[in-house]
Every structure is written in structure tokens, then in C-alpha cells.
Design an enzyme around this catalytic site. Structure first.
Site, PDB file in Angstrom:
ATOM      1  N   GLU A  77     -10.719 124.462   1.060  1.00 21.09           N
ATOM      2  CA  GLU A  77      -9.746 123.734   0.812  1.00 21.09           C
ATOM      3  C   GLU A  77      -9.172 123.453  -0.585  1.00 21.09           C
ATOM      4  OE1 GLU A  77     -10.684 119.650   2.011  1.00 21.09           O
ATOM      5  OE2 GLU A  77      -8.791 118.700   1.095  1.00 21.09           O
ATOM      6  N   TYR A  96     -16.917 111.757   4.422  1.00 15.41           N
ATOM      7  CA  TYR A  96     -17.335 111.813   3.218  1.00 15.41           C
ATOM      8  C   TYR A  96     -17.308 110.411   2.335  1.00 15.41           C
ATOM      9  CZ  TYR A  96     -18.132 116.852   4.057  1.00 15.41           C
ATOM     10  OH  TYR A  96     -18.411 118.188   4.582  1.00 15.41           O
ATOM     11  N   SER A  97     -16.122 110.236   2.018  1.00 18.37           N
ATOM     12  CA  SER A  97     -15.950 108.894   0.917  1.00 18.37           C
ATOM     13  C   SER A  97     -16.176 107.579   1.548  1.00 18.37           C
ATOM     14  CB  SER A  97     -14.238 109.060   0.668  1.00 18.37           C
ATOM     15  OG  SER A  97     -13.821 110.296   0.264  1.00 18.37           O
TER      16      SER A  97
END
Ligand SMILES: Cc1cc2nc3c(=O)[nH]c(=O)nc-3n(C[C@H](O)[C@H](O)[C@H](O)COP(=O)(O)OP(=O)(O)OC[C@H]3O[C@@H](n4cnc5c(N)ncnc54)[C@H](O)[C@@H]3O)c2cc1C
Length: 393
Positions: free
Chosen positions: A244, A129-130
Site C-alpha cells: 500500500e 488494525y487501528s
């Protein structure tokens, strides 16, 4: 005394005891050796043993390698893994993130092809994602996929993911179009990591698990690499991240480090910090189990999970600060000499506790960032409270 927001059933208590026994007795040496390596090595044996019993994904249906139980059992295993010091990013990434994404939005073929191997820890995933210019706000990401023939072509770069050397695939968030907002037009792809066009590098740092930097240079993907509906990944990403963010792992880390530290004789100046943590750790546990409870009943848990993630991850930093302030209690020459740990507290001739405690210092800072920073968690809580106040008004 900790009172959960609901009562665990005898079967759930039994599961907890069985997982605890497996991890603390039969997997102990594998875990100590994995954590002693720099960067940490993936504890293959421990994961395989958990996988064999269906404990990595107990809430998944049996046909996909789970036990057909609920999120409560999954959180029990996650909590015990953290309390036993299992490096847990492989589970968080493979099961909680990639696996849950497939379970919610994958096709039957995708589920049958990937989920059983993920639940058995035979196939690990990373979460992509990042990016260098998009972390807290993934709406600004630049990685993009374009249609080519009946498949896709992917280009861009991802950072801060963990475990690409062991993982076979990543779930990658990429832009496939534009929409009314920057969160529209995002899609999720299953991307093989060890093919032409994918370059993986390590980012040097002090986190005990090495971070990766991955570049995709015109990587060709088949049509069935797309997970879910094209351009509509944003809600899916947030739905899956809530698991999470319940904070179970973060609480487990804080409690484990605290328990390890308080086995040593601590200086008198530590008393007030120790008492504060003795009160706040059970409170943190309540927050996490409240969020798990909401999620397992299918209720909106975004704000509860964000609040739990914020509080529990900040608590890991408080425990780490205490570890630092009393470090002479377990690292001083005299203490080490006086302690002479029994054979049962040694692996490869070395004591086990102080290694873990010094690791807390390098691991804790990342926990307030991984899965969403403390500022972003507070922003989520604040937005939810604002909406609630507006509804009442
Ligand atoms: C241990 C660890 C594991 C990770 N694992 C993964 C992984 O597997 N896959 C993956 O894709 N990523 C992973 N990450 C990356 C993580 O998700 C990002 O670091 C995180 O989302 C923050 O993004 P950033 O680093 O770009 O910081 P930025 O978003 O640039 O933020 C920098 C600072 O500004 C603050 N900030 C930003 N926006 C706002 C705002 N609107 N209001 C107030 N404050 C703001 C942030 O809170 C932070 O303090 C991991 C990170 C860590 C530490």
C-alpha cells in the site's frame, strides 16, 4: 519526460491500455454515480468487471483468481484505477492487505476458501488494525483474543476502517499473549462482521468514504480463524503494508486531480504552482515505481515505500490546495454557465469534473494519514538511513 526505473514490456503496456479503456469508457457512469453519492457508494459494476478479467489481483496465482503475473502488473492496474478515479479502498483492503496476508501466511484451506472470491470482488474485507488508543503505534492495541476450547474468543474495538457495510469479513490484529516487546504476542484473525457480538457504527466526518467503528463483544471464532503463527503477526503486518505504501494510489490521485484542474482556464497567479506540480508529479511517479520495482524483485523496500508514500500523499495535499485557491475557475456562476459541458462530459445531466475536484478537498487530508501518517513514514526513512550510516561506519 517520465523514465521508469525499468522498461515496461509491450504486454504490460497493453494491459495498461486495456484497463484504461475499461475504466474510462465502459465503467465511467458507474464511477461518476459512485463518487457523487455521499458517502461514496461502492462501484460494484466496476469491481465485478475488473474481477472477471483477473485484474484486481493479477499477481496472484491463477488457482486463486489471479493471472500469475507480477507486482508490476498489479501496480499498473492500481495506478490506472487511481487515475480513473475508482474509489480504491475496497481493493486496497481486500486484495493488497487481507488477500496478501492470506497469500503469505494462510493455510491452503484458507487460501482456497477466500482468495478466489476476493479476486472476483464477490467477497470484500475490511482491515481492522487501528483502535481509539492505537493507530501509529499498533503495539499498544487493546483488542485481545483468548483461547476457548479449540477456538478463540475476541473482544475489543476498532476504528477508522472503511466499507464494513459491504464487507463480509475483516482481518483483525489482536493481542494473544505477551512477549519481550509490545510487538510480540500479536496475531491476525479472520473475523466475520455480521454475526452476534459484532456492533458496527458509522463515525460522522467529511471523508468521502464513511469510517466505521466496530465493537467485538466476546465474539466466538473457530480455530481456523487464526492466520499465520500465533503471536508473530507484527512482521507480517509490516511486510504486507509495504505494498500500500508504494504510493501508486496516492500519486494517481494527485495526477488525476491535477489533470482535471488544468482543463479549466486558471488565473495567472496559479502559474508557479502549476509549473511546480508539473515537475514534482513525474518525480513522485518515479519514487513510487522505484518502490514497486524493489518489492517485485523481493528486495527490502520498507524505506523506499515509506518515502514514496510520504512524498506522494503530501503531493495530493498540494494539488488540493491549488484546487482551493483557484476554485472560482470551475465553480463560479459565470464559468459554469459558459462551460455548458457537452453531453459526453455529463452523467445524469450534471457535469462530472467539478464534483470530483471539490471532493479532492475532503479526500486529500486523509491520504497523508491512511496507511501510516507522514510523520511515521519519515521516521521509517530516517531509521533506515541511520542503520545504513552505522553499517558503513
Ligand atoms: C482515509 C483513511 C483510511 C483508513 N483506513 C483504515 C483501515 O482500513 N483500517 C485501519 O485499521 N485503520 C485505517 N485508518 C486509520 C489510520 O491507519 C490511522 O489513522 C493512522 O495509523 C494514525 O493513527 P491515529 O489516527 O491513531 O493517530 P495517532 O497515532 O494518534 O497520531 C496522531 C498524530 O501524532 C503523530 N505521531 C504519532 N506518533 C508519532 C511519533 N512516534 N513520532 C512523530 N509523530 C507521531 C502522527 O503522525 C499524527 O500526526 C485510516 C485512516 C484514514 C485517514
Amino acid at each position: 519526460m517520465f523514465t521508469p526505473p525499468f522498461t515496461f514490456t509491450p504486454e504490460q503496456e497493453r494491459l495498461r491500455q486495456d484497463v484504461r479503456e475499461l475504466l474510462r469508457v465502459r465503467c465511467r457512469e458507474d464511477l461518476v454515480r459512485a463518487r457523487r453519492a455521499r458517502p461514496w457508494r461502492h462501484p460494484d459494476l466496476t469491481y465485478r468487471r475488473l474481477g472477471e478479467r483477473g485484474w484486481l489481483a493479477p499477481d496472484w496465482p491463477a488457482e486463486y483468481g489471479g493471472l500469475g503475473l507480477s507486482l508490476v502488473e498489479s501496480a499498473i492496474v492500481a495506478e490506472e484505477m487511481a487515475l480513473a478515479g475508482v474509489p480504491d479502498s475496497a481493493r486496497v483492503n481486500t486484495v493488497d492487505n487481507a488477500g496478501s496476508t492470506l497469500l503469505v501466511a494462510g493455510t491452503d484451506e484458507q487460501k482456497a476458501r477466500f482468495l478466489p472470491a476476493m479476486a472476483a470482488a464477490e467477497r470484500l474485507f475490511v482491515v481492522l488494525y487501528s483502535e481509539p488508543d492505537a493507530g501509529s503505534d499498533l503495539g499498544g492495541l487493546a483488542t485481545h483474543a483468548e483461547r476457548e476450547g479449540d477456538g478463540w474468543r475476541l473482544s475489543g474495538e476498532k476504528i477508522w476502517n472503511v466499507g464494513a457495510n459491504k464487507a463480509e469479513y475483516g482481518i483483525c490484529l489482536a493481542r494473544t499473549g505477551e512477549g519481550k516487546s509490545k510487538y510480540a504476542g500479536l496475531s491476525i484473525f479472520l473475523v466475520p462482521l455480521h454475526v452476534d457480538g459484532v456492533r458496527i457504527g458509522e463515525i460522522p466526518g467529511f471523508n468521502p468514504e464513511a469510517f466505521d467503528h466496530i465493537v467485538f463483544d466476546d465474539v466466538r471464532l473457530p480455530a481456523d480463524a487464526l492466520v499465520g503463527t500465533e503471536g508473530e503477526a507484527w512482521q507480517l503486518v509490516n511486510e504486507v503494508l509495504a505494498v500500500e505504501r508504494t504510493g501508486v494510489y496516492f500519486y494517481g490521485h494527485a495526477q488525476r486531480w491535477f489533470d482535471l484542474l488544468t482543463r479549466f482556464e486558471l488565473p495567472a497567479r496559479a502559474v508557479s504552482d502549476v509549473r511546480g506540480l508539473q515537475a514534482d508529479l513525474p518525480a513522485a511517479r518515479l519514487l513510487t515505481w522505484h518502490a514497486v520495482d524493489l518489492l517485485s524483485r523481493g528486495e527490502d523496500a520498507a524505506a523506499a515505500a515509506a518515502g514514496a508514500k510520504w512524498w506522494t500523499s503530501e503531493l495530493t495535499s498540494r494539488v488540493a490546495a491549488l484546487v482551493w485557491s483557484v476554485r472560482e475557475a470551475f465553480t463560479g456562476r459565470e464559468q459554469v454557465a459558459a462551460r455548458r459541458p457537452a453531453a459526453a462530459d455529463r452523467v445524469d445531466g450534471l457535469p462530472t469534473d467539478d464534483v470530483e475536484l471539490t471532493t479532492a478537498l475532503s479526500e486529500a487530508p486523509g491520504l497523508t494519514v491512511a496507511g501510516g501518517t507522514s510523520e511515521m513514514m519519515l521516521a521509517t526513512v530516517s531509521a533506515a538511513l541511520f542503520d545504513e550510516a552505522r553499517e558503513v561506519a
